[in-house]
Write an enzyme that holds these catalytic residues in place. Structure first.
Site, PDB file in Angstrom:
ATOM      1  CG  LEU A   1      -2.011   1.037   1.149  1.00  0.00           C
ATOM      2  CD1 LEU A   1      -3.229   0.589   2.128  1.00  0.00           C
ATOM      3  CD2 LEU A   1      -1.451   2.267   1.913  1.00  0.00           C
TER       4      LEU A   1
ATOM      5  CB  SER B   1      12.524  15.300   2.752  1.00  0.00           C
ATOM      6  OG  SER B   1      13.490  16.639   2.360  1.00  0.00           O
TER       7      SER B   1
ATOM      8  CE1 TYR C   1       8.204  18.573   3.257  1.00  0.00           C
ATOM      9  CE2 TYR C   1      10.274  18.867   3.333  1.00  0.00           C
ATOM     10  CZ  TYR C   1       9.096  18.285   2.780  1.00  0.00           C
ATOM     11  OH  TYR C   1       9.448  17.270   2.209  1.00  0.00           O
TER      12      TYR C   1
END
Length: 281
Positions: free
Chosen positions: A8, A141, A154
């Site tokens: 998934l 990231s 972020y």
């Protein structure tokens, strides 16, 4: 009840998520490609057809910020396929701005998608992954290792994800579940364009931060001009998905490895600060 492995993947309407869904299907996995709005599935379905894997890609709705949506999706997957062998946490949303000029609601919204969404999906998937002795792969990231100007919210979310996964990894391993984080650098995808940045308006509202913001935007636009393609960034994700024993941390390019390496060897923080301060001049 199907016996082949099932993965998934969240956030598959574009970019790395789309590329990962297609590549996972190419690798032989039954691929549950999820997105918040299934009306945006056209690009994914077209890519799957072009790569002759449309029969292995199933689109489902899943909103990582909605626990009921996650539970409903997983219930459907188990009912239809009988198993879940891997979860790829990919869904995310960027936020450009500095904290003095952001509302706390903006910060909370960024954390909700990028951190709590990952926690919620992982928590819900773990019982099924324990049963299959599967794995959790989370796309973070380089911003989860190196704090970057005008990305406070972020990067805070991505740092939190990395800390969460690093802490979870040995515990999950004790029950047979592998945990990996994948750190992309600049990727040429709709993730950037989806920000919908109105640069002149941002600069006009930036006040004393305008010169630094202008320098940052110029530098960022240049870096994305030499970015990886989404399929290039997806390749290490598929390696982690299919490896017998994947590493905990993976970068998607030589540049990302060098960049993340800056912080991993920076005991007093001076190397990162020297690097990122230069972006604002």
């Amino acid at each position: 009840m199907a016996s082949e492995k099932t993965v998934l993947i969240t956030g598959t309407s574009s970019g790395i998520g789309l590329a990962t869904a297609v590549a996972a299907a190419q690798a032989g996995w039954t691929t549950i490609a999820t997105m918040r709005d299934t009306g945006k599935a056209e690009a994914l379905l077209k890519a799957a057809a072009e790569h002759a894997v449309a029969d292995r890609v199933q689109v489902k709705r899943l909103d990582v910020a909605d626990a009921d949506s996650i539970a409903a999706c997983l219930d459907e997957v188990i009912a239809e396929h009988g198993r879940l062998d891997a979860l790829v946490n990919n869904a995310g949303a960027a936020r450009v701005g500095t904290i003095e000029q952001m509302s706390l609601d903006d910060v909370r919204a960024t954390m909700e998608v990028n951190f709590f969404g990952v926690v919620s999906a992982t928590r819900a998937a773990l019982p099924h992954l324990r049963a299959s002795r599967g794995r959790v792969i989370t796309v973070t990231s380089v911003g989860g290792a190196v704090g970057q100007p005008f990305n406070e919210a972020y990067c805070a979310a991505k740092f939190a994800v990395e800390g969460f996964m690093q802490s979870l990894a040995p515990v999950a391993d004790a029950v047979g579940v592998d945990v990996t984080v994948v750190e992309p650098g600049a990727v040429a995808s709709e993730f950037v364009s989806n920000l919908g940045l109105d640069v002149p308006a941002l600069l006009a509202a930036a006040g004393p931060y305008a010169p630094a913001l202008q320098a940052y935007i110029a530098r960022t636009q240049k870096s994305f001009g030499n970015a990886q393609t989404p399929f290039e960034a997806a390749a290490p994700i598929i390696e982690a998905l299919t490896a017998e024993r994947p590493p905990f941390r993976v970068q998607t390019s030589d540049w990302a490895r060098e960049f993340v390496g800056t912080t991993l060897t920076d005991l007093d923080g001076s190397a990162v600060q020297t690097l990122t301060r230069a972006w604002l001049r």
